[in-house]
Design a protein around this motif. Structure first.
Motif, PDB file in Angstrom:
ATOM      1  N   TYR A  95       0.824  -1.208   0.000  1.00 51.68           N
ATOM      2  CA  TYR A  95       0.000   0.000   0.000  1.00 51.68           C
ATOM      3  C   TYR A  95       0.860   1.260   0.000  1.00 51.68           C
ATOM      4  O   TYR A  95       1.906   1.295   0.643  1.00 51.68           O
ATOM      5  N   GLY A  96       0.409   2.277  -0.712  1.00 51.13           N
ATOM      6  CA  GLY A  96       1.063   3.573  -0.707  1.00 51.13           C
ATOM      7  C   GLY A  96       2.214   3.720  -1.675  1.00 51.13           C
ATOM      8  O   GLY A  96       2.907   4.724  -1.655  1.00 51.13           O
ATOM      9  N   LEU A  97       2.424   2.722  -2.533  1.00 48.26           N
ATOM     10  CA  LEU A  97       3.590   2.768  -3.420  1.00 48.26           C
ATOM     11  C   LEU A  97       3.266   3.208  -4.841  1.00 48.26           C
ATOM     12  O   LEU A  97       4.168   3.388  -5.644  1.00 48.26           O
ATOM     13  N   THR A  98       1.993   3.377  -5.166  1.00 46.53           N
ATOM     14  CA  THR A  98       1.632   3.645  -6.564  1.00 46.53           C
ATOM     15  C   THR A  98       1.184   5.077  -6.818  1.00 46.53           C
ATOM     16  O   THR A  98       0.769   5.408  -7.916  1.00 46.53           O
TER      17      THR A  98
ATOM     18  N   HIS B 179       4.195  -8.052 -11.420  1.00 47.37           N
ATOM     19  CA  HIS B 179       3.285  -7.474 -10.438  1.00 47.37           C
ATOM     20  C   HIS B 179       1.964  -7.124 -11.110  1.00 47.37           C
ATOM     21  O   HIS B 179       1.851  -7.160 -12.326  1.00 47.37           O
ATOM     22  N   LYS B 180       0.991  -6.769 -10.293  1.00 47.25           N
ATOM     23  CA  LYS B 180      -0.296  -6.237 -10.748  1.00 47.25           C
ATOM     24  C   LYS B 180      -0.597  -5.026  -9.884  1.00 47.25           C
ATOM     25  O   LYS B 180      -0.094  -4.911  -8.771  1.00 47.25           O
ATOM     26  N   THR B 181      -1.447  -4.133 -10.400  1.00 49.70           N
ATOM     27  CA  THR B 181      -1.894  -3.010  -9.591  1.00 49.70           C
ATOM     28  C   THR B 181      -3.408  -2.934  -9.665  1.00 49.70           C
ATOM     29  O   THR B 181      -4.021  -3.440 -10.597  1.00 49.70           O
ATOM     30  N   GLY B 182      -3.993  -2.293  -8.661  1.00 48.20           N
ATOM     31  CA  GLY B 182      -5.435  -2.099  -8.646  1.00 48.20           C
ATOM     32  C   GLY B 182      -5.865  -1.455  -7.354  1.00 48.20           C
ATOM     33  O   GLY B 182      -5.284  -1.735  -6.309  1.00 48.20           O
ATOM     34  N   ALA B 183      -6.819  -0.574  -7.410  1.00 47.61           N
ATOM     35  CA  ALA B 183      -7.404   0.082  -6.227  1.00 47.61           C
ATOM     36  C   ALA B 183      -6.328   0.670  -5.310  1.00 47.61           C
ATOM     37  O   ALA B 183      -6.402   0.536  -4.093  1.00 47.61           O
ATOM     38  N   GLY B 184      -5.307   1.273  -5.906  1.00 46.89           N
ATOM     39  CA  GLY B 184      -4.261   1.897  -5.104  1.00 46.89           C
ATOM     40  C   GLY B 184      -3.276   0.917  -4.490  1.00 46.89           C
ATOM     41  O   GLY B 184      -2.436   1.299  -3.690  1.00 46.89           O
ATOM     42  N   CYS B 185      -3.368  -0.355  -4.850  1.00 48.28           N
ATOM     43  CA  CYS B 185      -2.486  -1.374  -4.291  1.00 48.28           C
ATOM     44  C   CYS B 185      -1.533  -1.910  -5.350  1.00 48.28           C
ATOM     45  O   CYS B 185      -1.821  -1.896  -6.531  1.00 48.28           O
ATOM     46  N   LEU B 186      -0.433  -2.402  -4.860  1.00 51.65           N
ATOM     47  CA  LEU B 186       0.534  -3.107  -5.693  1.00 51.65           C
ATOM     48  C   LEU B 186       0.501  -4.558  -5.219  1.00 51.65           C
ATOM     49  O   LEU B 186       0.632  -4.818  -4.021  1.00 51.65           O
ATOM     50  N   TYR B 187       0.297  -5.473  -6.146  1.00 51.72           N
ATOM     51  CA  TYR B 187       0.201  -6.886  -5.801  1.00 51.72           C
ATOM     52  C   TYR B 187       1.397  -7.635  -6.362  1.00 51.72           C
ATOM     53  O   TYR B 187       1.693  -7.534  -7.551  1.00 51.72           O
ATOM     54  N   ILE B 188       2.079  -8.378  -5.490  1.00 49.39           N
ATOM     55  CA  ILE B 188       3.247  -9.170  -5.874  1.00 49.39           C
ATOM     56  C   ILE B 188       3.041 -10.582  -5.342  1.00 49.39           C
ATOM     57  O   ILE B 188       2.608 -10.762  -4.204  1.00 49.39           O
ATOM     58  N   ASN B 189       3.349 -11.570  -6.156  1.00 46.23           N
ATOM     59  CA  ASN B 189       3.235 -12.948  -5.695  1.00 46.23           C
ATOM     60  C   ASN B 189       4.299 -13.248  -4.652  1.00 46.23           C
ATOM     61  O   ASN B 189       4.015 -13.757  -3.576  1.00 46.23           O
TER      62      ASN B 189
END
Length: 140
Positions: free
Chosen positions: A84-87, A102-112
């Motif tokens: 959170y807070g990185l995009t 990675h993926k992004t969405g709703a202000g989040c950065l998603y990493i496996n």
């Protein structure tokens, strides 16, 4: 207007991370704990039951809703890591292009998993994201 569901709590970050079942998520959580603590200079704090946050900022929307949120943070979830807070920072889009899987969405950065991304790029995203919400947003 509803109260912000994600409030800072007094829960133990170490106990939360130790209880993460998935060994890679637990290990990545400990790595993010060290990395975000080092970069922000802030102590880790639990926000709600599952988010480890660093620092805080106050937000106020045009609707009048306002509250406090972690400046940057993460949550080791079953499906992967949510950061959170990185995009939001001005250079975020450019850095995300060099981050890795990675993926992004709703202000989040998603990493496996952290091994999928470039450590130096991730560190810069944390640094810029933290600075953006703690200093740059307050000068606008």
């Amino acid at each position: 207007m509803a109260e912000n569901k994600t409030q800072a709590t007094g829960a133990s970050v170490e106990e939360f991370l130790a209880a993460v079942e998935h060994p890679v998520r637990r290990s990545d959580g400990l790595r993010l704990l060290a990395l975000m603590s080092d970069i922000t200079g802030e102590p880790a704090q639990m926000w709600g039951p599952t988010i480890v946050g660093f620092g805080r900022y106050h937000y106020k929307y045009a609707s009048g809703r306002e509250g406090d949120a972690a400046a940057v943070g993460f949550s080791p979830r079953k499906s992967g890591l949510s950061l959170y807070g990185l995009t939001y920072g001005p250079q975020a889009a450019e850095l995300l292009g060099a981050l890795g899987k990675h993926k992004t969405g709703a202000g989040c950065l998603y990493i496996n998993k952290l091994d999928d991304v470039d450590d130096a790029v991730l560190a810069e995203l944390i640094r810029l994201g933290y600075r953006h919400v703690t200093t740059e947003l307050h000068h606008g």
